[in-house]
Design an enzyme around this catalytic site. Structure first.
Site, PDB file in Angstrom:
ATOM      1  CE  LYS A 131      -3.712   1.648   2.633  1.00 45.38           C
ATOM      2  NZ  LYS A 131      -5.118   1.679   3.989  1.00 45.38           N
ATOM      3  CB  SER A 215      -7.755   3.474   2.450  1.00 42.70           C
ATOM      4  OG  SER A 215      -6.803   2.520   3.653  1.00 42.70           O
ATOM      5  CB  SER A 239      -8.258   0.546   5.448  1.00 41.13           C
ATOM      6  OG  SER A 239      -8.986   1.932   5.906  1.00 41.13           O
TER       7      SER A 239
END
Lengths: 556, 556
Positions: A131, A215, A239
């Protein structure tokens, strides 16, 4: 002359695309209407048989091949780079591409193997995606903010730009992993859809009418597309679990202090009532274990002050499958899960009951409404000051999904107010813990429930701008429990019609109901989470692996 | 008509005294001038030989006798009740006396032993004193506030008054401990002297011109007087270590999340940048281990959401004494320790070097000035709002030691400011941790330093209202390290003259110098702390026990 935010964003978007080799570029990007599902046979047309074989092997299978010399790190890396490149073109899932560096690293590992007749580490040659909160040497971290481009976390001239590395980045390399791309995030990280002004909206590979979640949505989309065997996301309200679930993948939300967050970029860093945690998303449950166990073998507590000295405990993996008991949350008392999610929960319950497991209703005190009220306060402690400061760095507008943060910062909580939330949180954790202990009196085994089966969201995935209710993921964060997402089935317009005569109990309930459309959702992955007690990563992953097997057996 | 705070305080003070049996009351309380040191031969005049034998046995020795049936729980309990009663009259160290309940509990344990020919638990019949933050069924908790008398933590009519029990209280009883008194604290807990408007100023038993320390000062005085073999205090800035050191006792400040704080009363509960921790003060190092190990055997992580699942790890006690290396802080760069403290540190260093141990200078980055700057911000987050609210409950005035909290609440930190402190704290912990790792390159063994020798305060103990500098204890709290206090020697007017030609580097340095008086301090205990890394309780206690032995050997 300073570039406008649009110019900066466009330049960055183009630069990402330019990192894709010519031969991997797609001639045409179909619309969702033209190609809803781009996984499986659709993507296969662009790949060689060997590439398909490699990329459809899970992380454990890959390291079996690479650590034995059956596959080279370079061929594995190239296969995943290729599939990731296709993923990005179809899904907008990457913020950084560094395939050249990855192939060079892979070559170095191959050379090491050739020389030493042994792998460099337990993750030898395993591609791992990250990420875009991880700092990687040689690579930028924008975290979806236009204003962070060319800076270190929004600051210019720190000397850390493209040099500083997050602790886990270094550990992964030391373990032999190959890093090759960083995945997209929503600006602020505080929404369950992944969208920013750089690469736009991240699509769900199984159903491109839907969001890949957030996310860690770029991660979810990429792993769901099998452009990565395993990647790391973060989770402060769902997330990791939301994108894992939305893409039919496995995901681990460990308790805080288990895996190292040291040196990661973050939003509103320093809010410490509910900590964001880092964890893997993968194509199999056993891969979650491989990654967690490997990271812990580096003794991260010697380099991250927030990690507890809890090595991987093999004895805690030894679950007695003849005695497992489960709790189940079919409804959290606030929002009715949509039909496919209800069906998935029922499938899990039935499969477990068929395997002679006891499943009891989970009716905790405090109830989830009370827990969520506490948790959501932490989201507005700073009145979104950090978000607005970050937008202001470039002048970019917030994406529509962040409308709740307003046009300007709101009032802040003061020290007494924050302390009061911290006290309430701890009291709720204590009460919930004692509820969990008390289930010993409800089970036939006389032991407390092992894990709780729960939806991750009211929907299999979210439709754009329609992800409104986070209650099914956030309760886990407040309580700091371990959670593993397990894929269950796919949404079906035949099996999952709209609820007739639905009467909403509240606005959120109505919104969830309204967001469901059997045609749009048809074919989308549907997943659940298994929630274990705090710091029970070994046990919860082991149970997830077992449940996945039970589900597979039930389906055949 | 509502009672004035003075009336309420006087009634409470008298009620405490009334709990002392007539036959244990002293005819006359000597002044400090008349009797400076009330330990040893002075107190012996009031005790039987058996009482002296019992009360001068450490906790490990006591449970050896009680769990084997050599001593009854009742005789042990009565002996400590008697000595504690004398302690309170001479030192003002108790806020709650419940000898009758204790003797009844002890009798029940004796009955259990007679019936089962086995102890009820590892602490069978061991008297344990508790700081007045522990809630004990049947007993009040005032925590030194007049306004808390007759309430539950300042609130009336909660139904919890004298009913609710802290988790550790229950665990101690389950382990077989006998609870018999609660010890005095300073109002707010935020000063290193123990004084409140109920029982007044708590004196140091070895030197009644001096403070017993704080905030667990009643505990320090009581254990120092041997009115308790072991008691529990709390520490957010030195509050276990300061009274342990000032009274020549052993004290453990564990890292946060090791021992359960659940259900304790506290000041400004919910401040979670630096957490207060609970830990034992005892007459021997091995007693610290007994208590910590026993508490962990109850699996407190199943009942306290902030406790980590870290059972007692016997393998971490196995220290290789042939390879131990030490760091030493002789000066923290801010305040010069007074002559007796410097001598104590030197005695430890010399004794270790004589035993072939390597001791290296400890010169960390970040330096302690930077660390303290961060730590002290947490003390003023709420502008002392909680303190002022607590004073206001009764209208009582703050004690002079709390002048820094002002006449009214100050401005509060907001969420962004608190977050910034949290980030700085974590960065400092990380940097300090890497400094510690880096000492591997400085030691002959090639391993990082095992523990760091440090003063606990600039003085052996504090003179009334002259405790101004907390830097030697607070650094440990910010870093969340394990610390064990070890007594070393006594202050000597011959060996420890005032520094001639002293030139203060700053105001704090001057104040510490000015506070030292060889005559007043003559005979006072002098101690040091051994600071281990986070969650290294097993190892740090083991090293403390070893160092105590080395010191003893060196002295003979």
């Amino acid at each position: 002359m300073t570039a406008s935010w649009e110019q900066t964003a466009t330049a960055k978007r183009n630069a990402i695309y330019e990192k894709i080799p010519q031969e991997w570029r797609l001639a045409k990007i179909p619309t969702a209407e033209e190609q809803k599902d781009v996984t499986g046979t659709y993507v296969h047309q662009f790949l060689s048989e060997k590439e398909i074989e490699i990329t459809e092997t899970d992380a454990v299978g890959i390291v079996e091949k690479t650590t034995s010399g059956a596959w080279t790190a370079v061929e594995v890396t190239k296969a995943f780079c290729h599939r990731a490149a296709i993923a990005h073109q179809l899904l907008n899932c990457l913020l950084e591409i560094f395939f050249d560096a990855a192939i060079a690293d892979a070559q170095a590992y191959d050379d090491y193997f050739a020389k030493n007749k042994a792998p460099i580490g337990p993750l030898h040659g395993l591609p791992v995606s990250l990420k875009d909160q991880f700092h990687v040497k040689g690579v930028e971290t924008s975290m979806g903010y236009v204003g962070w481009i060319g800076t270190f976390e929004g600051k210019k001239g720190t000397g850390k730009e493209k040099v500083f590395e997050s602790l886990m980045t270094t550990e992964l390399k030391d373990l032999g992993a190959v890093l090759y791309c960083k995945t997209s995030v929503p600006m602020t990280l505080m929404t369950g859809e992944t969208i920013n002004n750089i690469v736009g909206f991240c699509l769900n590979p199984k159903d491109r009418f839907l969001s890949a979640g957030g996310s860690s949505g770029g991660e979810g989309a990429l792993v769901g597309f099998k452009g990565s065997p395993v990647g790391f996301g973060t989770d402060i309200g769902g997330s990791i679990r939301i994108p894992a679930a939305f893409n039919g993948m496995y995901g681990l939300r460990p308790s805080a202090g288990r895996l190292p967050y040291e040196g990661m970029a973050n939003s509103w860093d320093g809010q410490n009532t509910i900590l964001s945690v880092v964890g893997p998303i993968a194509t199999s449950a056993r891969s979650l274990k491989l990654l967690a166990k490997s990271i812990l073998s580096t003794k991260p507590w010697l380099h991250d002050p927030l990690v507890h000295e809890l090595p991987w405990r093999p004895e805690q993996e030894q679950i007695d499958t003849s005695k497992l008991t489960f709790g189940v949350i079919k409804h959290d008392g606030i929002v009715t899960p949509t039909p496919p999610v209800r069906r998935a929960v029922d499938m899990v319950v039935k499969a477990l009951e068929k395997s002679s497991h006891e499943v009891i209703d989970w009716s905790p005190t405090p109830n989830h409404e009370a827990i969520l009220k506490t948790a959501f306060k932490t989201w507005i402690y700073d009145g979104a000051a950090h978000a607005h400061e970050s937008y202001a760095l470039s002048g970019e507008p917030a994406v529509p999904q962040l409308a709740n943060f307003g046009d300007e910062p709101g009032p802040q909580y003061n020290a007494s107010q924050i302390a009061a939330v911290n006290v309430t949180k701890r009291q709720q954790q204590k009460e919930y813990m004692e509820y969990w202990n008390s289930t010993a009196s409800k089970t036939k085994s006389g032991a407390p429930v092992d894990v709780v089966i729960s939806p991750v969201a009211p929907y299999p995935a979210a439709r754009r701008e329609l992800f409104k209710y986070y209650g099914y993921s956030v309760w886990v964060n407040l309580l700091d429990y371990t959670s593993v997402v397990v894929p269950v089935t796919v949404s079906s317009k035949e099996l999952d019609p709209v609820d007739k005569d639905f009467k909403a109990a509240n606005t959120s309930d109505q919104e969830a109901h309204d967001a469901y459309d059997p045609d749009i959702y048809d074919g989308a992955a549907v997943s659940i989470q298994l929630v274990g007690r705090r710091h029970q990563e070994e046990k919860t992953i082991a149970i997830a692996e077992y449940v996945a097997k039970v589900l597979k057996d039930a389906a055949t």
